[in-house]
Design a protein around this motif. Structure first.
Motif, mmCIF file in Angstrom:
data_model
loop_
_atom_site.group_PDB
_atom_site.id
_atom_site.type_symbol
_atom_site.label_atom_id
_atom_site.label_comp_id
_atom_site.label_asym_id
_atom_site.label_seq_id
_atom_site.Cartn_x
_atom_site.Cartn_y
_atom_site.Cartn_z
ATOM 1 N N LYS A 264 -1.632 -40.413 -35.265
ATOM 2 C CA LYS A 264 -2.541 -41.540 -35.181
ATOM 3 C C LYS A 264 -3.446 -41.543 -36.411
ATOM 4 O O LYS A 264 -3.853 -40.488 -36.889
ATOM 5 C CB LYS A 264 -3.401 -41.472 -33.921
ATOM 6 N N GLU A 265 -3.754 -42.736 -36.871
ATOM 7 C CA GLU A 265 -4.640 -42.846 -38.020
ATOM 8 C C GLU A 265 -6.107 -42.712 -37.626
ATOM 9 O O GLU A 265 -6.957 -42.469 -38.475
ATOM 10 C CB GLU A 265 -4.413 -44.188 -38.733
ATOM 11 N N ARG A 271 -12.746 -42.120 -35.636
ATOM 12 C CA ARG A 271 -12.773 -41.602 -36.997
ATOM 13 C C ARG A 271 -11.365 -41.627 -37.586
ATOM 14 O O ARG A 271 -10.398 -41.302 -36.910
ATOM 15 C CB ARG A 271 -13.322 -40.176 -37.014
ATOM 16 N N THR A 272 -11.277 -41.990 -38.860
ATOM 17 C CA THR A 272 -9.982 -42.046 -39.523
ATOM 18 C C THR A 272 -9.590 -40.658 -40.001
ATOM 19 O O THR A 272 -10.408 -39.718 -40.050
ATOM 20 C CB THR A 272 -10.032 -43.016 -40.713
ATOM 21 N N TRP A 273 -8.347 -40.549 -40.378
ATOM 22 C CA TRP A 273 -7.852 -39.265 -40.877
ATOM 23 C C TRP A 273 -8.484 -38.898 -42.216
ATOM 24 O O TRP A 273 -8.418 -37.740 -42.642
ATOM 25 C CB TRP A 273 -6.337 -39.318 -41.029
ATOM 26 N N LEU A 274 -9.126 -39.880 -42.842
ATOM 27 C CA LEU A 274 -9.750 -39.616 -44.131
ATOM 28 C C LEU A 274 -11.111 -38.937 -43.994
ATOM 29 O O LEU A 274 -11.589 -38.318 -44.952
ATOM 30 C CB LEU A 274 -9.907 -40.939 -44.893
ATOM 31 N N ASP A 275 -11.744 -39.072 -42.834
ATOM 32 C CA ASP A 275 -13.064 -38.482 -42.651
ATOM 33 C C ASP A 275 -12.966 -36.960 -42.613
ATOM 34 O O ASP A 275 -12.014 -36.380 -42.057
ATOM 35 C CB ASP A 275 -13.698 -38.987 -41.356
ATOM 36 N N ALA A 276 -13.966 -36.313 -43.196
ATOM 37 C CA ALA A 276 -13.973 -34.847 -43.284
ATOM 38 C C ALA A 276 -14.371 -34.240 -41.945
ATOM 39 O O ALA A 276 -15.172 -34.827 -41.193
ATOM 40 C CB ALA A 276 -14.943 -34.391 -44.361
ATOM 41 N N PRO A 277 -13.832 -33.081 -41.596
ATOM 42 C CA PRO A 277 -14.266 -32.386 -40.375
ATOM 43 C C PRO A 277 -15.754 -32.046 -40.431
ATOM 44 O O PRO A 277 -16.319 -31.800 -41.495
ATOM 45 C CB PRO A 277 -13.393 -31.126 -40.356
ATOM 46 N N THR A 278 -16.375 -32.035 -39.271
ATOM 47 C CA THR A 278 -17.822 -31.791 -39.222
ATOM 48 C C THR A 278 -18.193 -30.331 -39.410
ATOM 49 O O THR A 278 -19.361 -30.018 -39.650
ATOM 50 C CB THR A 278 -18.373 -32.289 -37.883
ATOM 51 N N ARG A 358 -12.445 -43.036 -51.326
ATOM 52 C CA ARG A 358 -11.800 -44.129 -50.601
ATOM 53 C C ARG A 358 -10.681 -44.762 -51.412
ATOM 54 O O ARG A 358 -9.772 -45.383 -50.837
ATOM 55 C CB ARG A 358 -12.846 -45.188 -50.233
ATOM 56 N N HIS A 359 -10.729 -44.631 -52.718
ATOM 57 C CA HIS A 359 -9.697 -45.173 -53.588
ATOM 58 C C HIS A 359 -9.336 -44.119 -54.629
ATOM 59 O O HIS A 359 -10.117 -43.193 -54.911
ATOM 60 C CB HIS A 359 -10.164 -46.451 -54.297
#
Length: 596
Positions: A264-265, A271-278, A358-359
């Motif tokens: 899943k994205e 939260r997206t897969w791009l977000d860093a773990p907390t 993001r890019h």
């Protein structure tokens, strides 16, 4: 007494006679004066009557002229001269006693012809066989263009007239209708179809043929029509070809896809897969030397050319390969490939993240620089360059993309503008540009090239570099890295030189070579091995041509370790931004090693 009385009587009669004579004279003079006054009054009255009569006759003539058609044999021509325009300066005068205007100094010579000389031109003023020609500054091309236009079409631009910028042809000499038919086009701007259309449709063609004693026959008209149809078909074919080329170019730029390899994205919290773990936190400032390989990422089918950590956290690793693919890998959890970006038709040479991650941008050997959305995998835009882009960098301030190309230039684009718009072009190198590095709070950039030179530029000004570094002993430097960082500003630039050493240039205050710092021992001649540095600035790392990872001490420039990790060339080596003892390397064997 009687005698006295007689004398007195005689005297009295004489006195009366004298008095009467003087009175008669006065009356005569008064009568003459009155006659003169009457004569003057009659003369004045006649003049006044004549003036009134002339005025009435003139008024009647004006009234008749306004209602009747008259022919002026010598009409008034020309416009009213401006004040001071009549003050002309003679060419023969050597002293000017007033301040003439520019128009007066360069005015055309006017005046009647001299009837006593041939052609009416004074011999002293004749500088040509039959007249006087004034000198003027005119390009040969413009003169020939107007000359040939007049001979071909019958009209030309009047060099002595001032253009009114209205498009009505007020500054045209010759056939004004031909100027209208040609829409002001000259022999150089007229097309081949114009000539055919003139032959077929222009009535001037019939006039020319009739002047030669012939007329346009039906066969000739059909021939002209066939020729014109062939020309129109050729023009349409060229337009269709250009349109298909544009569509193919757009298709080539837009043929970009991506594959998401996860389940899943987004997670259950959105939260997206791009977000860093907390739970990612830095454990300290001191860095330690890596000892062994803890993980190997395999997925590329050809050599990996470059790797980049996700900015700030390093929980993702981006890699580009010679298999024309770009992959992004998970570092902390599953350590698998998360997404694959496809679109390049030839090997990908370099990649670079934006500040937020993001890019990112990629440079490939198909001469296309692409701007990607990291999360969705969409190619937002792309730019075509004339040369092969060997490196690409993103300016942290405005996200402009800079690419060093093989055509000796550095091109700058803005992702918000159309793809055919180049913001800036840095032109001074004599060879292919290999690296672009930002320094001085991103206000300047350093470029290296195959011409064995190093240029320092002001960002946004590509006409001339601020500093030119070139020494006889210098070699080409195909890789450069800015480090260590002081509030985001690199103090030094580490350049990988092809004479098997790493040179260090100070960039904090004055850009100059640090002669006391150079790192040697490895063999990289012929390879653009990336240079890295630890977060605390203690260690310098680099790969070599034998697949080993070299680690030097920053202060003493001594070799600390040599670790064998790849079969072939170890092309990239970067230190993790959070973990103090973890390093990633990539090589031309298609593997990405994770050291700890």
């Amino acid at each position: 007494d009687t005698e006295q009385m007689d004398v007195l009587a005689a005297y009295g009669s004489d006195g009366e006679a004298v008095e009467s004579e003087s009175r008669a004279t006065q009356d005569k003079e008064a009568e003459e004066k009155r006659a003169r006054l009457r004569e003057q009054a009659e003369k004045f009255d006649s003049i006044l009557n004549q003036a009134k009569k002339n005025a009435s006759e003139k008024k009647q003539q004006q009234l008749a002229a306004s209602t009747a058609l008259t022919v002026a044999s010598a009409p008034d021509v020309g416009l009213a001269l401006a004040p001071g325009a009549g003050l002309m300066v003679s060419n023969a005068s050597k002293v000017v006693n007033f301040n003439p205007r520019y128009e007066a100094l360069w005015a055309v010579e006017h005046g009647p012809k001299n009837p006593y000389y041939r052609d009416g031109v004074t011999p002293g003023m004749r500088n040509h066989l039959g007249s006087s020609i004034e000198r003027t500054n005119l390009a040969d091309f413009h003169f020939e263009e107007q000359f040939q236009t007049f001979n071909s079409f019958g009209f030309a631009m009047d060099p002595a007239a001032v253009s009114d910028c209205t498009g009505r042809g007020l500054d045209v000499v010759g056939d004004r209708q031909a100027w209208v038919d040609m829409r002001g086009r000259t022999v150089h701007s007229a097309t081949k179809s114009d000539a055919k259309k003139r032959k077929l449709l222009d009535p001037a063609a019939e006039k020319v043929l009739s002047g030669k004693g012939t007329t346009m026959s039906l066969e000739e008209a059909e021939e002209y029509a066939q020729e014109m149809a062939a020309i129109e078909e050729e023009v349409k074919a060229k337009a269709a070809e250009a349109e298909s080329k544009v569509k193919a170019d757009e298709l080539e730029h837009g043929q970009c896809t991506s594959i998401f390899h996860g389940k899943k994205e987004r997670d259950y919290q959105g939260r997206t897969w791009l977000d860093a773990p907390t739970d990612i936190k830095s454990t300290g400032d001191q860095c330690y030397l890596p000892k062994e390989i803890v993980h190997t990422w395999t997925g590329h089918t050809a050599g990996v050319h470059a790797i980049r950590w996700f900015p700030g956290t390093g929980h993702l690793l981006l890699s580009c390969s010679m298999d024309c693919k770009i992959k992004i890998w998970d570092v902390y959890n599953s350590r698998k490939c998360v997404r694959t970006y496809m679109g390049a038709t030839k090997p990908v040479r370099d990649i670079c993240f934006t500040e937020d991650g993001r890019h990112f941008t990629s440079a490939a050997f198909d001469k296309i620089v692409r701007w990607w959305d990291t999360e969705t995998g969409q190619c937002v835009t792309s730019w075509k360059s004339k040369g092969i882009p060997y490196c690409c960098k993103i300016h942290p301030g405005d996200n402009n993309v800079l690419a060093g190309c093989s055509n000796k230039n550095v091109l700058q684009w803005d992702p918000r503008q159309p793809r055919d718009c180049i913001v800036q072009e840095y032109v001074q190198h004599l060879g292919a540009v290999n690296t672009v590095t930002f320094i001085d709070n991103n206000r300047r950039l350093v470029t290296t090239s195959d011409d064995k030179k190093l240029f320092l530029w002001e960002y946004g000004i590509g006409t001339a570099p601020m500093k030119h570094v070139a020494e006889p002993w210098m070699h080409s430097m195909p890789a450069a890295t800015g480090a260590p960082f002081d509030d985001g500003n690199p103090k030094f630039v580490l350049c990988q030189s092809l004479d098997n050493q790493i040179l260090v240039y100070a960039s904090a205050d004055r850009f100059k070579l640090s002669k006391k710092k150079h790192f040697v021992g490895h063999t990289i001649a012929g390879y653009a091995c990336q240079v890295g540095m630890s977060n605390d600035g203690k260690y310098v790392i680099s790969g070599d041509g034998d697949g080993r990872l070299w680690i030097w001490d920053w202060k003493s420039c001594k070799v600390y370790k040599k670790l064998k990790g790849h079969e072939g060339v170890c092309i990239g080596a970067i230190w993790h931004p959070i973990e103090q003892s973890k390093v990633a390397t990539c090589g031309w064997d298609g593997l990405i090693r994770f050291w700890d």
